[in-house]
Design a protein around this motif. Sequence first.
Motif, PDB file in Angstrom:
ATOM      1  N   PRO A 176       0.833  -1.210   0.000  1.00 22.04           N
ATOM      2  CA  PRO A 176       0.000   0.000   0.000  1.00 22.04           C
ATOM      3  C   PRO A 176       0.860   1.249   0.000  1.00 22.04           C
ATOM      4  CG  PRO A 176      -0.035  -1.087   2.149  1.00 22.04           C
ATOM      5  CD  PRO A 176       0.629  -2.033   1.204  1.00 22.04           C
ATOM      6  N   ARG A 177       0.341   2.284  -0.614  1.00 22.99           N
ATOM      7  CA  ARG A 177       1.066   3.547  -0.666  1.00 22.99           C
ATOM      8  C   ARG A 177       1.129   4.181   0.719  1.00 22.99           C
ATOM      9  NH1 ARG A 177       3.444   5.397  -5.710  1.00 22.99           N
ATOM     10  NH2 ARG A 177       2.721   3.844  -7.192  1.00 22.99           N
ATOM     11  N   ARG A 178       2.241   4.829   0.981  1.00 24.52           N
ATOM     12  CA  ARG A 178       2.393   5.523   2.252  1.00 24.52           C
ATOM     13  C   ARG A 178       1.568   6.794   2.230  1.00 24.52           C
ATOM     14  NH1 ARG A 178       5.675   9.666   3.530  1.00 24.52           N
ATOM     15  NH2 ARG A 178       6.725   9.433   1.522  1.00 24.52           N
ATOM     16  N   GLN A 179       0.713   6.975   3.230  1.00 23.80           N
ATOM     17  CA  GLN A 179      -0.135   8.157   3.300  1.00 23.80           C
ATOM     18  C   GLN A 179       0.585   9.273   4.049  1.00 23.80           C
ATOM     19  OE1 GLN A 179      -3.038   8.302   1.615  1.00 23.80           O
ATOM     20  NE2 GLN A 179      -2.431   6.248   0.933  1.00 23.80           N
ATOM     21  N   GLY A 180       0.378  10.480   3.588  1.00 24.96           N
ATOM     22  CA  GLY A 180       1.024  11.627   4.209  1.00 24.96           C
ATOM     23  C   GLY A 180       2.047  12.222   3.287  1.00 24.96           C
ATOM     24  N   GLY A 181       2.354  13.490   3.464  1.00 29.54           N
ATOM     25  CA  GLY A 181       3.299  14.175   2.586  1.00 29.54           C
ATOM     26  C   GLY A 181       2.737  14.247   1.192  1.00 29.54           C
ATOM     27  N   ASP A 182       3.468  13.691   0.224  1.00 33.09           N
ATOM     28  CA  ASP A 182       3.005  13.727  -1.150  1.00 33.09           C
ATOM     29  C   ASP A 182       2.093  12.546  -1.449  1.00 33.09           C
ATOM     30  OD1 ASP A 182       4.790  11.677  -1.100  1.00 33.09           O
ATOM     31  OD2 ASP A 182       6.223  12.559  -2.496  1.00 33.09           O
ATOM     32  N   GLY A 183       1.840  11.691  -0.428  1.00 34.00           N
ATOM     33  CA  GLY A 183       0.953  10.564  -0.617  1.00 34.00           C
ATOM     34  C   GLY A 183       1.572   9.406  -1.354  1.00 34.00           C
ATOM     35  N   ASP A 184       2.828   9.516  -1.669  1.00 27.34           N
ATOM     36  CA  ASP A 184       3.465   8.441  -2.437  1.00 27.34           C
ATOM     37  C   ASP A 184       4.243   7.541  -1.508  1.00 27.34           C
ATOM     38  OD1 ASP A 184       4.318   7.462  -5.256  1.00 27.34           O
ATOM     39  OD2 ASP A 184       6.188   7.618  -4.153  1.00 27.34           O
ATOM     40  N   GLY A 185       4.304   6.261  -1.834  1.00 31.26           N
ATOM     41  CA  GLY A 185       4.918   5.285  -0.949  1.00 31.26           C
ATOM     42  C   GLY A 185       6.388   5.084  -1.175  1.00 31.26           C
ATOM     43  N   SER A 186       7.023   5.752  -2.154  1.00 29.45           N
ATOM     44  CA  SER A 186       8.417   5.439  -2.400  1.00 29.45           C
ATOM     45  C   SER A 186       9.241   6.645  -2.813  1.00 29.45           C
ATOM     46  CB  SER A 186       8.515   4.375  -3.500  1.00 29.45           C
ATOM     47  OG  SER A 186       7.911   4.840  -4.673  1.00 29.45           O
ATOM     48  N   THR A 187       8.652   7.624  -3.493  1.00 25.75           N
ATOM     49  CA  THR A 187       9.434   8.738  -4.006  1.00 25.75           C
ATOM     50  C   THR A 187      10.133   9.465  -2.864  1.00 25.75           C
ATOM     51  OG1 THR A 187       7.884   9.004  -5.825  1.00 25.75           O
ATOM     52  CG2 THR A 187       9.339  10.862  -5.342  1.00 25.75           C
ATOM     53  N   GLY A 188      11.432   9.638  -2.970  1.00 28.72           N
ATOM     54  CA  GLY A 188      12.203  10.302  -1.941  1.00 28.72           C
ATOM     55  C   GLY A 188      12.722   9.371  -0.872  1.00 28.72           C
ATOM     56  N   PHE A 189      12.342   8.090  -0.902  1.00 30.94           N
ATOM     57  CA  PHE A 189      12.819   7.120   0.077  1.00 30.94           C
ATOM     58  C   PHE A 189      13.365   5.900  -0.648  1.00 30.94           C
ATOM     59  CE2 PHE A 189      10.018   9.698   2.577  1.00 30.94           C
ATOM     60  CZ  PHE A 189      10.566   9.714   3.851  1.00 30.94           C
ATOM     61  N   VAL A 190      14.325   5.238  -0.009  1.00 32.13           N
ATOM     62  CA  VAL A 190      14.879   4.012  -0.572  1.00 32.13           C
ATOM     63  C   VAL A 190      14.846   2.929   0.494  1.00 32.13           C
ATOM     64  CG1 VAL A 190      16.383   5.211  -2.196  1.00 32.13           C
ATOM     65  CG2 VAL A 190      17.256   4.638   0.068  1.00 32.13           C
ATOM     66  N   ALA A 191      14.563   1.692   0.073  1.00 31.42           N
ATOM     67  CA  ALA A 191      14.577   0.558   0.998  1.00 31.42           C
ATOM     68  C   ALA A 191      15.995   0.373   1.516  1.00 31.42           C
ATOM     69  CB  ALA A 191      14.086  -0.702   0.288  1.00 31.42           C
ATOM     70  N   ALA A 192      16.158   0.356   2.821  1.00 31.06           N
ATOM     71  CA  ALA A 192      17.501   0.381   3.390  1.00 31.06           C
ATOM     72  C   ALA A 192      17.812  -0.817   4.268  1.00 31.06           C
ATOM     73  CB  ALA A 192      17.701   1.666   4.191  1.00 31.06           C
ATOM     74  N   LEU A 193      16.978  -1.115   5.266  1.00 30.22           N
ATOM     75  CA  LEU A 193      17.295  -2.143   6.247  1.00 30.22           C
ATOM     76  C   LEU A 193      16.036  -2.904   6.641  1.00 30.22           C
ATOM     77  CD1 LEU A 193      19.554  -0.042   8.658  1.00 30.22           C
ATOM     78  CD2 LEU A 193      20.352  -1.767   7.050  1.00 30.22           C
ATOM     79  N   SER A 194      16.227  -4.113   7.120  1.00 31.26           N
ATOM     80  CA  SER A 194      15.136  -4.874   7.706  1.00 31.26           C
ATOM     81  C   SER A 194      15.636  -5.483   9.012  1.00 31.26           C
ATOM     82  CB  SER A 194      14.660  -5.982   6.759  1.00 31.26           C
ATOM     83  OG  SER A 194      15.677  -6.955   6.578  1.00 31.26           O
ATOM     84  N   PHE A 195      14.732  -5.627   9.969  1.00 29.39           N
ATOM     85  CA  PHE A 195      15.120  -6.241  11.233  1.00 29.39           C
ATOM     86  C   PHE A 195      13.871  -6.771  11.923  1.00 29.39           C
ATOM     87  CE2 PHE A 195      14.084  -1.887  12.143  1.00 29.39           C
ATOM     88  CZ  PHE A 195      13.471  -1.895  13.386  1.00 29.39           C
ATOM     89  N   GLU A 196      14.097  -7.687  12.847  1.00 22.25           N
ATOM     90  CA  GLU A 196      13.026  -8.268  13.633  1.00 22.25           C
ATOM     91  C   GLU A 196      12.956  -7.527  14.962  1.00 22.25           C
ATOM     92  OE1 GLU A 196      11.801 -12.729  15.285  1.00 22.25           O
ATOM     93  OE2 GLU A 196      13.441 -12.467  13.854  1.00 22.25           O
ATOM     94  N   PRO A 197      11.926  -6.711  15.199  1.00 16.45           N
ATOM     95  CA  PRO A 197      11.889  -5.901  16.422  1.00 16.45           C
ATOM     96  C   PRO A 197      11.799  -6.785  17.659  1.00 16.45           C
ATOM     97  CG  PRO A 197       9.781  -5.811  15.258  1.00 16.45           C
ATOM     98  CD  PRO A 197      10.740  -6.514  14.359  1.00 16.45           C
ATOM     99  N   ARG A 198      12.752  -6.614  18.578  1.00 17.39           N
ATOM    100  CA  ARG A 198      12.816  -7.452  19.789  1.00 17.39           C
ATOM    101  C   ARG A 198      13.078  -6.566  21.003  1.00 17.39           C
ATOM    102  NH1 ARG A 198      11.743 -12.853  18.165  1.00 17.39           N
ATOM    103  NH2 ARG A 198      11.932 -13.116  20.397  1.00 17.39           N
ATOM    104  N   MET A 199      12.168  -6.596  21.966  1.00 18.15           N
ATOM    105  CA  MET A 199      12.348  -5.827  23.194  1.00 18.15           C
ATOM    106  C   MET A 199      13.577  -6.287  23.970  1.00 18.15           C
ATOM    107  SD  MET A 199      10.205  -3.343  24.107  1.00 18.15           S
ATOM    108  CE  MET A 199      10.158  -3.397  25.884  1.00 18.15           C
ATOM    109  N   GLU A 200      13.854  -7.603  23.900  1.00 17.73           N
ATOM    110  CA  GLU A 200      14.896  -8.172  24.748  1.00 17.73           C
ATOM    111  C   GLU A 200      16.297  -8.037  24.174  1.00 17.73           C
ATOM    112  OE1 GLU A 200      13.715 -11.410  21.889  1.00 17.73           O
ATOM    113  OE2 GLU A 200      12.750  -9.776  22.981  1.00 17.73           O
ATOM    114  N   ALA A 201      16.434  -7.544  22.943  1.00 20.49           N
ATOM    115  CA  ALA A 201      17.751  -7.443  22.317  1.00 20.49           C
ATOM    116  C   ALA A 201      18.623  -6.466  23.086  1.00 20.49           C
ATOM    117  CB  ALA A 201      17.613  -7.009  20.863  1.00 20.49           C
ATOM    118  N   ALA A 202      19.781  -6.943  23.520  1.00 21.29           N
ATOM    119  CA  ALA A 202      20.672  -6.118  24.352  1.00 21.29           C
ATOM    120  C   ALA A 202      21.751  -5.483  23.501  1.00 21.29           C
ATOM    121  CB  ALA A 202      21.303  -6.971  25.449  1.00 21.29           C
ATOM    122  N   VAL A 203      22.020  -4.214  23.757  1.00 22.59           N
ATOM    123  CA  VAL A 203      23.044  -3.491  23.011  1.00 22.59           C
ATOM    124  C   VAL A 203      24.436  -3.777  23.570  1.00 22.59           C
ATOM    125  CG1 VAL A 203      21.453  -1.694  22.348  1.00 22.59           C
ATOM    126  CG2 VAL A 203      22.786  -1.410  24.420  1.00 22.59           C
TER     127      VAL A 203
END
Length: 405
Positions: free
Chosen positions: A378-405
């Motif tokens: 789905p397109r990203r809502q807000g700003g120009d309403g477009d889901g990709s223009t001005g942004f590039v796919a950069a990183l992926s991760f599994e969000p974990r509360m317990e992950a220690a730095v």
Amino acid sequence: MGPTLDGAAGGGKKRKRVPPGLADLHDDMLERVLARLPPASYLRLRGVSRRWRAAAESSTFRAACARVTARDPWFLMLDDPDHQDEQRPRYTAAAVVFDAAERAWARWRGAPGPQRPVAAAGGLLLYRDPGTGDLTVVNPLTGAAHALPPPPPPALTRALQAIAMYGAPYRVVLILGELPDLSTVAYDSSTDAWGEEAALSRKPEEEGGGGGGDGTVYFLSKSGDVVATTTQRSAARQYSSAVACGAGADAVAYFLSRSGTVVACDLARRAFAELPRILPAHHEHSVDVAACGGAAYAVVLSEFLDAASLRVWEFARGAWRQVAAMPPAMAHAFRGAKADVNCVGHGGRVMVCVSSSSSSASGCFMCDVRTNRWEELPRRQGGDGDGSTGFVAALSFEPRMEAAV
């Protein structure tokens, strides 16, 4: 027995039974329930009640989170400075995130100041200050952060090619130098220290090297012009790499060289190889690398005659083989758009972001490489309403509360 509501005094009215709720659960059971909420909910737990705030901050709650074996990933997209307006500082880390569990976009607060995320492992992100080169590991759910010590002095004098992060406890690897003179220096979180810089040897041709050859690699620049010899990646992904960990936990980092070739660095054996070209020289294309499911892939957007194609390739047994291809009806819009492709993988999925000056030829797509199933996000809502223009796919991760730095 659950709580009841009393009837009128002295009356014979029946009492109404109220079903038990979260407030009636013991603390350990409440923490187990909260641990299975979508990770985006964790950011709101502290505002529900004092009891929930205490649960969210307890070590037993994080232990309950650790028992949840897998979570849907978050895909982080960063602003592309090539598309920034004059009112936005060049290194402001504006970002959006696609929550695969909620199937929705959300704004990303990110790190304060000029730091940009450059790598991820587990539930942690690695930020780099483009001015000083300082590195900081952050858990984006808890806000916990740890500033890494500076690497050994010799590493500070060499050109930085790519940054890789992997494992638990996590390791951060800097890939330095210019081809074919590459070296690495690694940080180990279990010791909070960097090792010595180590030179990388080139793998023999029969093991998958030799991408340079006699021909020049041609590719599409951000402006769509065909250029040769050097490539300038988006500042948002200047040092990005894709790390594939095999069954034996051996990590191989893949990144694009400045000539547009895919370079594979075996971090355990301290060896590298320039992989063969997927397309022949003089063929216009845009390429990026991603890792998912323990394997690395190259995603190539190209045009031939009157058709555009977006294909996913895997390097195995010394050669590239195609494993997925976007349906022609979906790829048709990219024809003649001079689009650029950026991608990131997680699990068995690759998120592909296609950017161009035309919003009709831009978008974000998800590919299941095992089934060759494609869908447009789905397109990203807000700003120009477009889901990709001005942004590039950069990183992926599994969000974990317990992950220690």
